[in-house]
Design a protein around this motif. Structure first.
Motif, mmCIF file in Angstrom:
data_model
loop_
_atom_site.group_PDB
_atom_site.id
_atom_site.type_symbol
_atom_site.label_atom_id
_atom_site.label_comp_id
_atom_site.label_asym_id
_atom_site.label_seq_id
_atom_site.Cartn_x
_atom_site.Cartn_y
_atom_site.Cartn_z
ATOM 1 N N VAL A 7 -9.214 8.177 2.858
ATOM 2 C CA VAL A 7 -8.160 8.851 3.406
ATOM 3 C C VAL A 7 -7.432 8.590 4.681
ATOM 4 O O VAL A 7 -6.368 8.484 5.035
ATOM 5 N N GLY A 8 -8.464 8.212 5.765
ATOM 6 C CA GLY A 8 -7.982 7.514 6.930
ATOM 7 C C GLY A 8 -7.203 6.210 6.756
ATOM 8 O O GLY A 8 -6.041 6.143 7.202
ATOM 9 N N ARG A 9 -7.665 5.460 5.985
ATOM 10 C CA ARG A 9 -6.775 4.192 5.520
ATOM 11 C C ARG A 9 -5.557 4.578 4.838
ATOM 12 O O ARG A 9 -4.402 3.979 5.144
ATOM 13 N N LEU A 10 -5.559 5.463 3.970
ATOM 14 C CA LEU A 10 -4.423 5.912 3.284
ATOM 15 C C LEU A 10 -3.230 6.541 4.404
ATOM 16 O O LEU A 10 -2.282 6.022 4.302
ATOM 17 N N HIS A 11 -3.818 7.217 5.207
ATOM 18 C CA HIS A 11 -2.780 7.728 6.389
ATOM 19 C C HIS A 11 -2.373 6.740 7.167
ATOM 20 O O HIS A 11 -1.070 6.460 7.263
ATOM 21 N N LEU A 12 -3.055 5.772 7.466
ATOM 22 C CA LEU A 12 -2.797 4.552 8.399
ATOM 23 C C LEU A 12 -1.506 3.703 7.713
ATOM 24 O O LEU A 12 -0.625 3.524 8.413
ATOM 25 N N GLU A 13 -2.100 3.220 6.365
ATOM 26 C CA GLU A 13 -0.977 2.659 5.723
ATOM 27 C C GLU A 13 0.098 3.058 5.270
ATOM 28 O O GLU A 13 1.470 2.782 5.345
ATOM 29 N N ALA A 14 0.141 4.357 5.049
ATOM 30 C CA ALA A 14 1.329 5.211 4.581
ATOM 31 C C ALA A 14 2.167 5.600 5.625
ATOM 32 O O ALA A 14 3.499 5.704 5.579
ATOM 33 N N ARG A 40 2.542 3.596 8.261
ATOM 34 C CA ARG A 40 3.419 2.468 8.425
ATOM 35 C C ARG A 40 4.581 2.145 7.419
ATOM 36 O O ARG A 40 5.736 1.699 7.675
ATOM 37 N N ALA A 41 4.122 2.297 6.191
ATOM 38 C CA ALA A 41 5.041 2.091 5.121
ATOM 39 C C ALA A 41 6.300 3.409 5.330
ATOM 40 O O ALA A 41 7.461 2.858 5.183
ATOM 41 N N GLY A 42 5.924 4.345 5.709
ATOM 42 C CA GLY A 42 7.026 5.623 5.692
ATOM 43 C C GLY A 42 8.109 5.005 6.870
ATOM 44 O O GLY A 42 9.089 5.580 6.832
ATOM 45 N N ALA A 43 7.558 4.613 7.975
ATOM 46 C CA ALA A 43 8.335 4.128 9.191
ATOM 47 C C ALA A 43 9.322 3.267 8.632
ATOM 48 O O ALA A 43 10.441 3.051 8.834
ATOM 49 N N ARG A 44 8.748 2.077 7.969
ATOM 50 C CA ARG A 44 9.795 1.117 7.568
ATOM 51 C C ARG A 44 10.791 1.540 6.403
ATOM 52 O O ARG A 44 11.706 1.106 6.681
ATOM 53 N N ILE A 45 10.288 2.307 5.625
ATOM 54 C CA ILE A 45 11.137 3.061 4.563
ATOM 55 C C ILE A 45 12.025 3.641 5.503
ATOM 56 O O ILE A 45 13.554 3.547 5.026
ATOM 57 N N GLY A 46 11.628 4.674 6.290
ATOM 58 C CA GLY A 46 12.873 5.372 7.055
ATOM 59 C C GLY A 46 13.610 4.566 7.827
ATOM 60 O O GLY A 46 14.885 4.990 7.746
ATOM 61 N N THR A 47 13.451 3.549 8.311
ATOM 62 C CA THR A 47 14.300 2.530 9.307
ATOM 63 C C THR A 47 15.395 2.078 8.348
ATOM 64 O O THR A 47 16.476 2.150 8.569
ATOM 65 N N LEU A 48 14.948 1.527 6.857
ATOM 66 C CA LEU A 48 15.727 1.097 5.850
ATOM 67 C C LEU A 48 16.624 2.129 5.458
ATOM 68 O O LEU A 48 17.858 1.540 5.412
ATOM 69 N N VAL A 49 16.124 3.339 5.288
ATOM 70 C CA VAL A 49 17.088 4.367 4.498
ATOM 71 C C VAL A 49 18.033 5.076 5.596
ATOM 72 O O VAL A 49 19.126 5.289 5.177
#
Length: 137
Positions: A110-117, A119-128
């Motif tokens: 779950v810690g790795r899930l949070h870390l990776e997600a 980061r990905a959420g931030a990148r997706i947010g920047t795009l959208v």
């Protein structure tokens, strides 16, 4: 007030590519989708999942989460984690106008899930959000 419209197809392709990269980094993910905060699927990689329904449920859960964080003075929505008998459903803020929802096996770290997600959420947010910021009606 200008109404946001769906992101450009090139942006959606980048969002999907980010989802694919996330799934490659986390093999225990069984599905992933990016959706607008009002429940419109933007991109998904979730075989066997009815993503339109999951996006609608995510929008409903987001509404409750926003009310809960507001009522308790915890600030804006960042993430929501639900654990079921078979695994996890996790939703992360992706900028101001989108969310990233992930389905994961019970054995995921779950810690790795949070870390990776996050980061990905931030990148997706920047795009959208970048697309919506330049959109006018």
């Amino acid at each position: 007030m200008p109404q946001p419209r769906p992101p450009d197809p090139l942006v959606l392709a980048e969002v999907l590519a980010e989802i694919h990269r996330l799934r490659a980094r986390l093999p225990q993910l069984t599905g992933a989708l990016a959706a607008s905060v009002d429940g419109l699927v933007l991109a998904d990689d979730a075989p066997g999942v009815e993503t339109e329904g999951v996006a609608a449920l995510t929008a409903a859960a987001l509404g409750v989460s926003l009310r809960l964080t507001d009522a308790t003075g915890q600030g804006g929505f960042r993430e929501l984690l639900v654990r079921g008998d078979g695994g996890y459903v996790a939703t992360y803020a992706a900028g101001t106008s989108a969310v990233l929802t992930l389905l994961a096996e019970d054995r995921i770290n779950v810690g790795r899930l949070h870390l990776e997600a996050r980061r990905a959420g931030a990148r997706i947010g920047t795009l959208v959000d970048g697309t919506n910021a330049t959109t006018t009606t």
